[in-house]
Design a protein around this motif. Sequence first.
Motif: not given
Length: 120
Positions: A73-78
């Motif tokens: 999630a953190a990578l995707a949102e970034l």
Amino acid sequence: MSEYNMNQETSMMKTIDPTVLQPMMRSALIKYARQGDLDAVRDLLDGGVDPDTRLVEHPCRTLLQEAARTGRAALAELLVKNGASIAFKDEDGFNALYHAYNSGHGGLAERLVSTQMRRK
């Protein structure tokens, strides 16, 4: 590194053809994304590397599609915050939302839509 060497290195970087440098930067983005190094990914995106960079392996997913598929999630949102498209499709015709839902990450898919809408 001495001041002379740093200046010389900076000077050399300015003379490198951007078309030569971009593939190396995209490779670095893929490497750091796979390692989960979000600070390095952020730095590369801030430096102008395409957030819709694709992996070379079939089906040539974008980094966003791969992050959505694996629930990162953190990578995707970034990536979305930096301009990655949730609509781009891989060679099999699937986008990041499909990969998220199909892999049991429906909440991530909904956050990606929300993030992309806020970015506009």
